[in-house]
Design an enzyme around this catalytic site. Sequence first.
Site, PDB file in Angstrom:
ATOM      1  N   ARG A 194       0.865  -1.189   0.000  1.00 40.27           N
ATOM      2  CA  ARG A 194       0.000   0.000   0.000  1.00 40.27           C
ATOM      3  C   ARG A 194       0.890   1.224   0.000  1.00 40.27           C
ATOM      4  O   ARG A 194       1.727   1.387   0.873  1.00 40.27           O
ATOM      5  CB  ARG A 194      -0.897   0.013   1.241  1.00 40.27           C
ATOM      6  CG  ARG A 194      -2.118   0.936   1.102  1.00 40.27           C
ATOM      7  CD  ARG A 194      -2.862   1.102   2.410  1.00 40.27           C
ATOM      8  NE  ARG A 194      -2.035   1.791   3.360  1.00 40.27           N
ATOM      9  CZ  ARG A 194      -1.855   1.435   4.637  1.00 40.27           C
ATOM     10  NH1 ARG A 194      -2.454   0.384   5.138  1.00 40.27           N
ATOM     11  NH2 ARG A 194      -1.074   2.135   5.421  1.00 40.27           N
TER      12      ARG A 194
ATOM     13  N   GLU B 282       5.089   6.923   2.162  1.00 38.69           N
ATOM     14  CA  GLU B 282       5.882   5.694   2.227  1.00 38.69           C
ATOM     15  C   GLU B 282       5.152   4.618   1.447  1.00 38.69           C
ATOM     16  O   GLU B 282       3.989   4.782   1.070  1.00 38.69           O
ATOM     17  CB  GLU B 282       6.043   5.225   3.675  1.00 38.69           C
ATOM     18  CG  GLU B 282       4.698   4.872   4.319  1.00 38.69           C
ATOM     19  CD  GLU B 282       4.786   3.864   5.453  1.00 38.69           C
ATOM     20  OE1 GLU B 282       5.846   3.221   5.627  1.00 38.69           O
ATOM     21  OE2 GLU B 282       3.777   3.675   6.150  1.00 38.69           O
TER      22      GLU B 282
ATOM     23  N   ASN C 167       4.210   0.562   2.053  1.00 35.98           N
ATOM     24  CA  ASN C 167       4.232  -0.554   3.003  1.00 35.98           C
ATOM     25  C   ASN C 167       4.233  -1.844   2.211  1.00 35.98           C
ATOM     26  O   ASN C 167       3.286  -2.120   1.474  1.00 35.98           O
ATOM     27  CB  ASN C 167       2.990  -0.497   3.889  1.00 35.98           C
ATOM     28  CG  ASN C 167       3.002   0.729   4.766  1.00 35.98           C
ATOM     29  OD1 ASN C 167       3.784   0.829   5.707  1.00 35.98           O
ATOM     30  ND2 ASN C 167       2.155   1.695   4.446  1.00 35.98           N
TER      31      ASN C 167
ATOM     32  N   SER D 136      -2.548  -3.054   5.775  1.00 36.15           N
ATOM     33  CA  SER D 136      -3.858  -3.459   6.289  1.00 36.15           C
ATOM     34  C   SER D 136      -4.975  -2.463   5.968  1.00 36.15           C
ATOM     35  O   SER D 136      -4.761  -1.461   5.304  1.00 36.15           O
ATOM     36  CB  SER D 136      -3.766  -3.708   7.787  1.00 36.15           C
ATOM     37  OG  SER D 136      -3.269  -2.574   8.419  1.00 36.15           O
TER      38      SER D 136
ATOM     39  N   LYS E 266      12.413   2.466   5.259  1.00 32.32           N
ATOM     40  CA  LYS E 266      12.555   3.901   4.979  1.00 32.32           C
ATOM     41  C   LYS E 266      13.906   4.172   4.314  1.00 32.32           C
ATOM     42  O   LYS E 266      14.035   5.069   3.480  1.00 32.32           O
ATOM     43  CB  LYS E 266      12.444   4.718   6.271  1.00 32.32           C
ATOM     44  CG  LYS E 266      11.262   4.364   7.186  1.00 32.32           C
ATOM     45  CD  LYS E 266       9.923   4.791   6.621  1.00 32.32           C
ATOM     46  CE  LYS E 266       8.778   4.696   7.605  1.00 32.32           C
ATOM     47  NZ  LYS E 266       8.069   3.411   7.699  1.00 32.32           N
TER      48      LYS E 266
ATOM     49  N   LYS F 153      13.104   9.919  10.465  1.00 32.16           N
ATOM     50  CA  LYS F 153      12.448   8.607  10.484  1.00 32.16           C
ATOM     51  C   LYS F 153      13.420   7.464  10.785  1.00 32.16           C
ATOM     52  O   LYS F 153      14.404   7.287  10.068  1.00 32.16           O
ATOM     53  CB  LYS F 153      11.801   8.326   9.117  1.00 32.16           C
ATOM     54  CG  LYS F 153      10.673   9.267   8.773  1.00 32.16           C
ATOM     55  CD  LYS F 153       9.952   8.784   7.516  1.00 32.16           C
ATOM     56  CE  LYS F 153       8.672   9.534   7.303  1.00 32.16           C
ATOM     57  NZ  LYS F 153       7.863   8.938   6.234  1.00 32.16           N
TER      58      LYS F 153
ATOM     59  N   GLU G  96       7.864   0.539  11.547  1.00 35.95           N
ATOM     60  CA  GLU G  96       6.555   0.545  10.900  1.00 35.95           C
ATOM     61  C   GLU G  96       5.462   0.621  11.953  1.00 35.95           C
ATOM     62  O   GLU G  96       5.700   0.333  13.114  1.00 35.95           O
ATOM     63  CB  GLU G  96       6.358  -0.761  10.114  1.00 35.95           C
ATOM     64  CG  GLU G  96       7.270  -0.936   8.934  1.00 35.95           C
ATOM     65  CD  GLU G  96       7.064   0.097   7.872  1.00 35.95           C
ATOM     66  OE1 GLU G  96       5.926   0.539   7.669  1.00 35.95           O
ATOM     67  OE2 GLU G  96       8.056   0.497   7.245  1.00 35.95           O
ATOM     68  N   GLY G  97       4.279   0.955  11.507  1.00 32.85           N
ATOM     69  CA  GLY G  97       3.123   0.839  12.389  1.00 32.85           C
ATOM     70  C   GLY G  97       2.698   2.142  13.041  1.00 32.85           C
ATOM     71  O   GLY G  97       1.781   2.171  13.849  1.00 32.85           O
TER      72      GLY G  97
ATOM     73  N   ARG H 162      -7.401   7.536   5.332  1.00 28.81           N
ATOM     74  CA  ARG H 162      -7.344   7.685   6.796  1.00 28.81           C
ATOM     75  C   ARG H 162      -7.255   9.166   7.133  1.00 28.81           C
ATOM     76  O   ARG H 162      -6.554   9.915   6.449  1.00 28.81           O
ATOM     77  CB  ARG H 162      -6.120   6.959   7.356  1.00 28.81           C
ATOM     78  CG  ARG H 162      -6.242   5.461   7.331  1.00 28.81           C
ATOM     79  CD  ARG H 162      -4.940   4.810   7.707  1.00 28.81           C
ATOM     80  NE  ARG H 162      -3.873   5.187   6.794  1.00 28.81           N
ATOM     81  CZ  ARG H 162      -2.583   4.946   7.002  1.00 28.81           C
ATOM     82  NH1 ARG H 162      -2.189   4.339   8.098  1.00 28.81           N
ATOM     83  NH2 ARG H 162      -1.685   5.324   6.119  1.00 28.81           N
TER      84      ARG H 162
HETATM   85  P1  ADP Z   1       4.842   4.159   9.411  1.00 30.33           P
HETATM   86  O1  ADP Z   1       5.519   3.094   8.627  1.00 30.33           O
HETATM   87  O2  ADP Z   1       5.124   4.075  10.868  1.00 30.33           O
HETATM   88  O3  ADP Z   1       3.379   4.272   9.096  1.00 30.33           O
HETATM   89  P2  ADP Z   1       5.103   6.652   7.937  1.00 30.33           P
HETATM   90  O4  ADP Z   1       6.253   7.004   7.096  1.00 30.33           O
HETATM   91  O5  ADP Z   1       3.854   6.296   7.242  1.00 30.33           O
HETATM   92  O6  ADP Z   1       5.551   5.511   8.955  1.00 30.33           O
HETATM   93  O7  ADP Z   1       4.814   7.848   8.897  1.00 30.33           O
HETATM   94  C1  ADP Z   1       3.804   7.795   9.882  1.00 30.33           C
HETATM   95  C2  ADP Z   1       2.986   9.072   9.845  1.00 30.33           C
HETATM   96  O8  ADP Z   1       3.825  10.215  10.003  1.00 30.33           O
HETATM   97  C3  ADP Z   1       2.253   9.289   8.548  1.00 30.33           C
HETATM   98  O9  ADP Z   1       1.012   8.620   8.573  1.00 30.33           O
HETATM   99  C4  ADP Z   1       2.108  10.793   8.499  1.00 30.33           C
HETATM  100  O10 ADP Z   1       1.027  11.209   9.324  1.00 30.33           O
HETATM  101  C5  ADP Z   1       3.376  11.269   9.170  1.00 30.33           C
HETATM  102  N1  ADP Z   1       4.422  11.550   8.164  1.00 30.33           N
HETATM  103  C6  ADP Z   1       5.322  10.680   7.683  1.00 30.33           C
HETATM  104  N2  ADP Z   1       6.114  11.268   6.767  1.00 30.33           N
HETATM  105  C7  ADP Z   1       5.713  12.534   6.670  1.00 30.33           C
HETATM  106  C8  ADP Z   1       6.138  13.649   5.899  1.00 30.33           C
HETATM  107  N3  ADP Z   1       7.159  13.560   5.065  1.00 30.33           N
HETATM  108  N4  ADP Z   1       5.480  14.829   6.054  1.00 30.33           N
HETATM  109  C9  ADP Z   1       4.445  14.932   6.921  1.00 30.33           C
HETATM  110  N5  ADP Z   1       4.002  13.916   7.681  1.00 30.33           N
HETATM  111  C10 ADP Z   1       4.615  12.725   7.574  1.00 30.33           C
HETATM  112 MG    MG Z   2       4.685   1.894   7.158  1.00 35.15          MG
HETATM  113 MG    MG Z   3       2.583   4.770   7.315  1.00 36.06          MG
END
Ligand code: ADP
Ligand code: MG
Ligand code: MG
Length: 495
Positions: A145, A164, A166, A171, A326, A385, A389-390, A471
């Site tokens: 996703r 990102e 996944n 899910s 990442k 970052k 995950e999660g 979401r």
């Molecule tokens: P995870 O794998 O833990 O879901 P993400 O990269 O999706 O990690 O980041 C988690 C959350 O952080 C995202 O759902 C978003 O709300 C916020 N986020 C992540 N990257 C960015 C970004 N570059 N700019 C703004 N918000 C971000």
């Molecule tokens: Mg993720």
């Molecule tokens: Mg995410």
Amino acid sequence: MHGRLPSLVLPRKSESEVLLPPVAEDEVLHNNSLIQQLIVAAKDAALLHGVLMRTKEEPSSSEATSYAPFSLFPSPVPKKLFTQACEVQQDFNMLVDRISQDSEFLTKALASTVEVDDFTAGLFSIYKEVLKEGIAQPITLGINRSDYMFDRGLDHNVSLKQIEINTIAASYAGLAERVPDIHRHVLNFWGKSDEAAKVLSNPAVKGIAEGIAKAWQLYGSPSAVVLFLVEKVSRNIFDQRCLEMELWNKNIRVIRRQTVDIHERGSLDDEKKLFVDGYEIAVAYFRTGYSPEDYQNENCWQARLLIERSKAIKCPDIATHLVGTKKVQQELARSGVVEKYLTECPKSAQRIRATFVGLYSIDEGPEGDEIITKALEDPESFVLKPQREGGGNNIFGEEVRQLLGTIKDGPKRSAYILMDRIKPQIVKNYLLYPGTPSKLSDCVVELGVFGVYIRKCRKLIMNESAGHLLRTKSTEFADGGVSAGVAVLDTPYLI
Ligand code: ADP
Ligand code: MG
Ligand code: MG
């Protein structure tokens, strides 16, 4: 209710450039008695349509079950960007799959990370071991996703930007497929049948189940089963059940086991067929295994290795899991990398590249030093970052400055990457969580598009974009998904 309602405005921007739900005027959103009626109807619709989750209090039992958190209204999403996200998904599937076959690239990309991050190192050592032994199963199934936000650029042009991708345990397809039914009902109840008819359907489960079913069929043993690897505590079990039921309906048996069960009762025969409790496993589908807590002891690592060495079709295989880190995302953003993997389809590379924001390695050296200096000066423009995950693991704002200050002079900094911070469009909505009074919130939305593909030897024999997930979370939270109790399920209302 029809006669009492204010006229419809589609969509509206309040004075502060905040997008309102497409069916509401500002004053409607503050009409408490109307909103309360809609909330009651919406919650019952959620229960009726199976948008369910086990409760925080009893996360291991379905006896106490409530609705999964969701938004009262569908949130506005620019049609152009929604289409763009769906259209780039097959390109991403192809890219992820190609990267997963390039051990030289993965080894180089993750070299500095595995030095300092034990979890990634654990996954990587399984990868190395499997490569050494030889890959037993030439077929691989990918269910991923790709997540995006709608970035408000300096010029106020909103664009699609990837957060990102996944590649493991992606899910919420099951519940996301059912949320449109709630939103249609809310709109109908309100007398907005034209708008209700426009709420998008979302064939996410169907597409994903077709991928698993096809992989099961290709495995070629009618008595073999699909194994769902699950956590000990699965609050989100109904999302998984949606997929399971779809497979049962295709006459495919599904078994659910934890990693520890595989360690205790799993084995390979001399052809490396994987057996658990007497069942031969055709497809091992991971809904766990992406975070350090999923590997509480050495036995869990042994179980993952056993699965990876086996002839079962993995979803994902360990290489594809690693492509979702990442660190790999950051390495892909380097100039020319995506293009190199998609030389014969430059349009695909362009479509992918258009969704990237800046991603930066902070490994030791001048390149890392330079970007760390920038982030220390302007932490609000970056997200820091780790390889996790999660949800809930990233670092924002002042904490970026603090953490970078403590790690910048040592090798530990290689455990992280920096990313440009996306500044998303704000929308208003009511977010409904069981047991919590709902209030009108300023929110941001994150759109995910599911991808499903199957490769046999070196050839993709399935490559699909398979539904979506929207979401929504309050702007009070920078990070956190639905499972973390922060975001809620939503439906895009295309504008
Ligand atoms: P995870 O794998 O833990 O879901 P993400 O990269 O999706 O990690 O980041 C988690 C959350 O952080 C995202 O759902 C978003 O709300 C916020 N986020 C992540 N990257 C960015 C970004 N570059 N700019 C703004 N918000 C971000
Ligand atoms: Mg993720
Ligand atoms: Mg995410």
